[in-house]
Design an enzyme around this catalytic site. Structure first.
Site, PDB file in Angstrom:
ATOM      1  N   LYS A  77     -39.506  -9.161 -29.153  1.00 42.45           N
ATOM      2  CA  LYS A  77     -38.888 -10.388 -29.662  1.00 42.45           C
ATOM      3  C   LYS A  77     -37.858  -9.995 -30.721  1.00 42.45           C
ATOM      4  O   LYS A  77     -38.085  -9.059 -31.511  1.00 42.45           O
ATOM      5  CB  LYS A  77     -39.993 -11.254 -30.255  1.00 42.45           C
ATOM      6  CG  LYS A  77     -39.605 -12.662 -30.657  1.00 42.45           C
ATOM      7  CD  LYS A  77     -40.866 -13.383 -31.122  1.00 42.45           C
ATOM      8  CE  LYS A  77     -40.598 -14.750 -31.657  1.00 42.45           C
ATOM      9  NZ  LYS A  77     -41.837 -15.398 -32.140  1.00 42.45           N
ATOM     10  N   SER A 153     -42.631 -19.840 -30.698  1.00 36.91           N
ATOM     11  CA  SER A 153     -41.316 -19.254 -30.779  1.00 36.91           C
ATOM     12  C   SER A 153     -41.107 -18.049 -29.860  1.00 36.91           C
ATOM     13  O   SER A 153     -39.991 -17.588 -29.670  1.00 36.91           O
ATOM     14  CB  SER A 153     -41.026 -18.830 -32.221  1.00 36.91           C
ATOM     15  OG  SER A 153     -41.968 -17.858 -32.662  1.00 36.91           O
ATOM     16  N   SER A 177     -47.221 -19.606 -31.902  1.00 35.81           N
ATOM     17  CA  SER A 177     -46.029 -19.080 -31.237  1.00 35.81           C
ATOM     18  C   SER A 177     -46.296 -18.044 -30.157  1.00 35.81           C
ATOM     19  O   SER A 177     -45.371 -17.659 -29.446  1.00 35.81           O
ATOM     20  CB  SER A 177     -45.073 -18.473 -32.275  1.00 35.81           C
ATOM     21  OG  SER A 177     -44.460 -19.495 -33.012  1.00 35.81           O
TER      22      SER A 177
END
Length: 478
Positions: A77, A153, A177
């Site tokens: 990420k 996220s 997330s």
């Protein structure tokens, strides 16, 4: 026999590593399959925002011999896990051009395990959303239904794994997330106990200890092995989770003892469950009963409104810290040309909080650990939905509007079931047990006491064997 693209996309990390050890393909061929899969499906999904082809070649040249996941591709990420020399954006336009000088400890542990990092995944700005539609890189689409959110996220990570680009991708979880995109993407997603995995060497904690770092996977065994390979004390860490009793990979292969499972149906904040989510929860409870577990009603013993208000204050204070740090480091103004308007509003609110107000918010959030601790005196596991609704439409959780308070309310509603685990620092997992009549995945959450990932992996393995999901493939797939 050649290892085909179909073989690659159907393999989890454990199977891929086994094929490499057996000589069915080389690490370089596995990485080539990953880049080919990204090239095939990423233009439709926008999950990977940076491919690291040169860095992957360098990693292949220095792969450790006999590493357990030697040659397995993985994605990072594009925020917390810094990779030295490779740009990192935090999903923020103002941060474009930032290149970290240090590897994150979790990157070092991935590479020590033999994994090859092949790129970066899309995320909302500062990971501060449960949808993935940043202005910088544009929205990531859900491979199950492009009209619905993949969550966030870690939405880019979820779309990449669900669509077969890679078998596993890093994610972090500050309010759901990992678990929310796992639910929206039909994946297994576990947030580890506070202090179980590293957050250094630069950070001492993220969001005041609310964030933990792990991964999204298609199989339970991948998640278990990866946690085995990243779970170790970290020099200078503020937290250290209790030592595990044995390898998580072994725990995932055996059934748990009969468990006392408490089912939380009422989300609070005046919300009600969507009908299909309620059906999924009832189905999960029935499955647990057939597996020999004692299931009964339970509840979160907390003031949902006060908890949500305190959580917003903590997020706002950390958003102010991030906005101000990037503005100072880049010399760019803190305005809507560089930052999402919602985050500018949150940052302004965060700056307005006094120290006593922020400490009071932290006290409220931290009190959830005591409340859940009392519940776990009577149950071994808490069972809830991940989301109170189906995956929301792509228009949800808009970060470009001026009303940050409306956004915060929407965020708190969407995380009503997931935030308590972050506040208490306990492990929790989303298990893809259910699909709607239209084929959408629904994740079911299981939470355990602090440090007890072992029981979660035992239960997850049992559930996967009883209700396998490996055969489910989304319409958009590599």
């Amino acid at each position: 026999m050649s290892f085909t693209d179909t073989d690659y996309t159907a393999s989890d990390a454990v199977a891929l590593a086994a094929a490499i050890r057996a000589g069915q393909l080389s690490p370089a061929e596995a990485v080539a399959h990953a880049f080919a899969a990204i090239d095939r499906v990423n233009p439709q999904l926008n999950a990977v925002i940076l491919t690291m082809r040169e860095a992957a070649e360098e990693q292949l040249r220095r792969l450790p011999a006999n590493a357990p996941l030697r040659g397995v591709p993985v994605l990072l990420k594009d925020d917390c896990p810094t990779y030295a020399g490779v740009p990192m954006s935090f999903g923020c336009r103002a941060a474009r051009g930032y290149v970290p000088a240090h590897d994150h400890e979790i990157v070092r542990r991935y590479q020590a395990a033999g994994m090859v990092i092949v790129g970066k995944t899309n995320l909302p700005e500062f990971s501060g959303n449960i949808a993935t539609s940043p202005t910088l890189h544009g929205p990531t689409l859900n491979p199950w239904d492009a009209r619905r959110s993949i969550g966030g996220s870690s939405g880019g990570a979820a779309a990449a794994v669900a669509s077969g680009m890679v078998p596993v991708a890093y994610g972090n979880d500050g309010a759901g997330s990992i678990r929310i995109p796992a639910s929206c993407g039909g994946l297994f997603g576990l947030r580890a106990s506070r202090g179980r995995t590293p957050c250094g060497p630069v950070s001492s904690e993220n969001w005041g200890g609310l964030v933990s770092h792990h991964a999204l996977t298609r199989s339970v065994r991948d998640s278990a092995l990866l946690l085995d390979l990243t779970d170790a004390p970290e020099a200078g860490a503020l937290y250290a989770a209790p030592a595990k009793s044995g390898p998580y990979a072994e725990a995932a292969t055996r059934d748990p003892r009969p468990l006392r499972i408490g089912v939380v149906t009422q989300p609070g904040l005046g919300l009600r469950l969507d009908d299909e989510v309620a059906a999924a929860l009832e189905d999960a409870a029935a499955l647990c009963r057939t597996l020999g577990h004692a299931v009964h009603a339970s509840a979160f013993p907390l003031d949902a409104s006060a908890f949500a208000d305190a959580y917003v204050r903590i997020i706002a204070a950390y958003t102010a810290l991030e906005v101000d740090a990037i503005a100072a480091d880049t010399g760019r103004p803190a305005d809507a040309d560089g930052f999402e308007p919602v985050n500018l509003g949150l940052a302004e609110f965060g700056r307005s909080l006094s120290a006593p107000q922020l400490l009071a918010a932290r006290n409220t959030v931290n009190s959830v650990a005591r409340s859940l601790g009392a519940v776990f005196a009577d149950v071994d596991i808490l069972l809830t939905p991940v989301l109170p609704t189906l995956p929301p439409p792509m228009s949800a959780l808009n970060v470009r509007g001026p009303d940050w308070r409306a956004f915060a309310d929407e965020f708190m509603h969407g995380t009503v079931y997931t935030r308590p685990a972050n506040a208490a620092g306990i492990p929790a997992m989303s298990v893809p047990l259910f699909q709607t009549t239209a084929g959408l995945p629904i994740g079911i959450q299981f939470m355990a006491p602090y440090g007890d990932e072992t029981t979660l992996f035992e239960l997850a393995g049992q559930l996967e064997r009883a209700r396998p999901w490996r055969h489910r493939v989304p319409p958009l797939h590599a």
